[in-house]
Write a protein that holds these residues in place. Sequence first.
Motif, PDB file in Angstrom:
ATOM      1  N   VAL A  52       0.822  -1.202   0.000  1.00  0.00           N
ATOM      2  CA  VAL A  52       0.000   0.000   0.000  1.00  0.00           C
ATOM      3  C   VAL A  52       0.862   1.259   0.000  1.00  0.00           C
ATOM      4  CG1 VAL A  52      -1.676   1.342   1.324  1.00  0.00           C
ATOM      5  CG2 VAL A  52      -1.974  -1.115   1.073  1.00  0.00           C
ATOM      6  N   LYS A  53       1.951   1.265   0.767  1.00  0.00           N
ATOM      7  CA  LYS A  53       2.787   2.469   0.853  1.00  0.00           C
ATOM      8  C   LYS A  53       3.384   2.828  -0.503  1.00  0.00           C
ATOM      9  CE  LYS A  53       4.124   2.255   5.740  1.00  0.00           C
ATOM     10  NZ  LYS A  53       5.270   2.166   6.679  1.00  0.00           N
ATOM     11  N   GLU A  54       3.826   1.819  -1.232  1.00  0.00           N
ATOM     12  CA  GLU A  54       4.423   2.087  -2.534  1.00  0.00           C
ATOM     13  C   GLU A  54       3.380   2.584  -3.525  1.00  0.00           C
ATOM     14  OE1 GLU A  54       6.369  -1.494  -3.676  1.00  0.00           O
ATOM     15  OE2 GLU A  54       7.879  -1.370  -2.074  1.00  0.00           O
ATOM     16  N   VAL A  55       2.191   2.003  -3.474  1.00  0.00           N
ATOM     17  CA  VAL A  55       1.122   2.434  -4.369  1.00  0.00           C
ATOM     18  C   VAL A  55       0.712   3.867  -4.060  1.00  0.00           C
ATOM     19  CG1 VAL A  55      -1.277   2.048  -5.030  1.00  0.00           C
ATOM     20  CG2 VAL A  55       0.267   0.102  -4.779  1.00  0.00           C
ATOM     21  N   ASN A  99       0.687   9.739  -5.108  1.00  0.00           N
ATOM     22  CA  ASN A  99       0.973  11.088  -4.626  1.00  0.00           C
ATOM     23  C   ASN A  99       2.110  11.763  -5.390  1.00  0.00           C
ATOM     24  OD1 ASN A  99      -0.990  10.895  -2.648  1.00  0.00           O
ATOM     25  ND2 ASN A  99       0.422  10.036  -1.140  1.00  0.00           N
ATOM     26  N   GLY A 100       2.812  10.974  -6.206  1.00  0.00           N
ATOM     27  CA  GLY A 100       3.912  11.543  -6.986  1.00  0.00           C
ATOM     28  C   GLY A 100       5.145  11.840  -6.181  1.00  0.00           C
ATOM     29  N   SER A 101       5.286  11.220  -5.000  1.00  0.00           N
ATOM     30  CA  SER A 101       6.414  11.556  -4.132  1.00  0.00           C
ATOM     31  C   SER A 101       7.667  10.766  -4.442  1.00  0.00           C
ATOM     32  CB  SER A 101       6.027  11.339  -2.666  1.00  0.00           C
ATOM     33  OG  SER A 101       5.564  10.017  -2.462  1.00  0.00           O
ATOM     34  N   VAL A 102       7.527   9.465  -4.755  1.00  0.00           N
ATOM     35  CA  VAL A 102       8.680   8.631  -5.083  1.00  0.00           C
ATOM     36  C   VAL A 102       8.284   7.668  -6.188  1.00  0.00           C
ATOM     37  CG1 VAL A 102       9.731   8.717  -2.791  1.00  0.00           C
ATOM     38  CG2 VAL A 102       8.092   6.918  -3.316  1.00  0.00           C
ATOM     39  N   PRO A 103       9.254   7.253  -7.007  1.00  0.00           N
ATOM     40  CA  PRO A 103       8.942   6.281  -8.050  1.00  0.00           C
ATOM     41  C   PRO A 103       8.539   4.951  -7.452  1.00  0.00           C
ATOM     42  CG  PRO A 103      11.033   7.380  -8.490  1.00  0.00           C
ATOM     43  CD  PRO A 103      10.645   7.724  -7.080  1.00  0.00           C
ATOM     44  N   ALA A 104       7.615   4.257  -8.085  1.00  0.00           N
ATOM     45  CA  ALA A 104       7.291   2.905  -7.674  1.00  0.00           C
ATOM     46  C   ALA A 104       8.414   1.986  -8.123  1.00  0.00           C
ATOM     47  CB  ALA A 104       5.964   2.461  -8.323  1.00  0.00           C
ATOM     48  N   PRO A 105       8.855   1.027  -7.276  1.00  0.00           N
ATOM     49  CA  PRO A 105       9.961   0.156  -7.653  1.00  0.00           C
ATOM     50  C   PRO A 105       9.547  -0.824  -8.748  1.00  0.00           C
ATOM     51  CG  PRO A 105       9.000  -0.564  -5.576  1.00  0.00           C
ATOM     52  CD  PRO A 105       8.332   0.728  -5.944  1.00  0.00           C
TER      53      PRO A 105
END
Length: 276
Positions: A262-265, A270-276
Motif C-alpha cells: 500500500v505504501k508504494e502504491v 501522490n507523486g512523491s517517489v517512483p514505484a519500484p
Amino acid sequence: MRTQADKAARFRELHQRPGAFIIPNPWDAGNAKLLAAMGFEALATTSLGVANTLGQSTISLDAIIENCRMIVEATDLPVNADLENCGADDPKTAARAITRAAEAGVVGGSIEDSTGNREHPIYDFSLAVERVQAAVEAARALPFPFMLTARAENLLHGRNDLDDTIKRLQAFEAVGADVLYAPGVYDAKTIRTVTASLGKPFNLVMGFADPTLTVDQIAAAGVKRISTGGAMERHALNAFLRSAREMKDKGSFSYVRDMAPVKEVRAAFNGSVPAP
C-alpha cells in the motif's frame, strides 16, 4: 504541466530517436499513475481492457473517449488512443473519432481495418484505405502534430495473408499514416519482413507476439514502438480469478502474500517517489 502541444512534440520525438520504446496500456487512472511513476515515457489506452473492466464484450466509442480523457488527466505523459474502427464504417464519420479523441487530450490514436462484423471482419481494401486517408486529414486539421496509427487486422481474424497485410500497411503509409501496426505479427523473422517493407515506424503489440522476445531483439527487427494492448489487464484479471478460485475452491487466502504494498502504491499516486 505539459500542454497538449508539448506532449505531442514529445511523443513524436520518441518515434524519431534510435531504438525502440515501450508504451504500456493502462486501463484506469490508478495504473496509469503507477506506470508514470515507474518512468514510462508514454501511455496508450486499451479498448479490450476497458471493456473487461465494464463487464462487456464490446465497447462504445463514447466509452472509449471517456477512458481516454481519464487516462490523459491521470498523468503528464503523452497518450495514444486505441479507437478500434473509430465507431463507423463511413470514412468521414470514422474520422470524427480522431477529432473527439484529440479533444479528450490524447496526442495520437489509431484506426483499424476491422469492421466488428464477424461475417465480414475486414474492410475491403479500397474502403480501408479511404478510411485511413480521412483519419489522416482529420489529424492534420488539428492544431498540434497528432500521430495517426493505421492498423491492419488480418492476422487477428483468421486471414493469415501476410502479403495482403503488408499491402494494406504500405497503402496506409502512402496516404499519410504516421505509424503502422499489424497485431498478430509473431516471430522475429516475420517482424523483420514487415518492417523492411515500410518507411514509417512500426508498432508491435506483445499481447500477440512471441513473449520470449526482448526489447533489444524487437528493436533489431526494426520495431520502433512496443505496446502491450490488453495483455497487462488480462494478466491482472488472471490474478483476480486465481485469488477468487482459491477462496471458492480451497477456502484459503494465500494470495494475500502477493498484494501490492500500500505504501508504494500511495507514494506513486501522490507523486512523491517512483514505484519500484
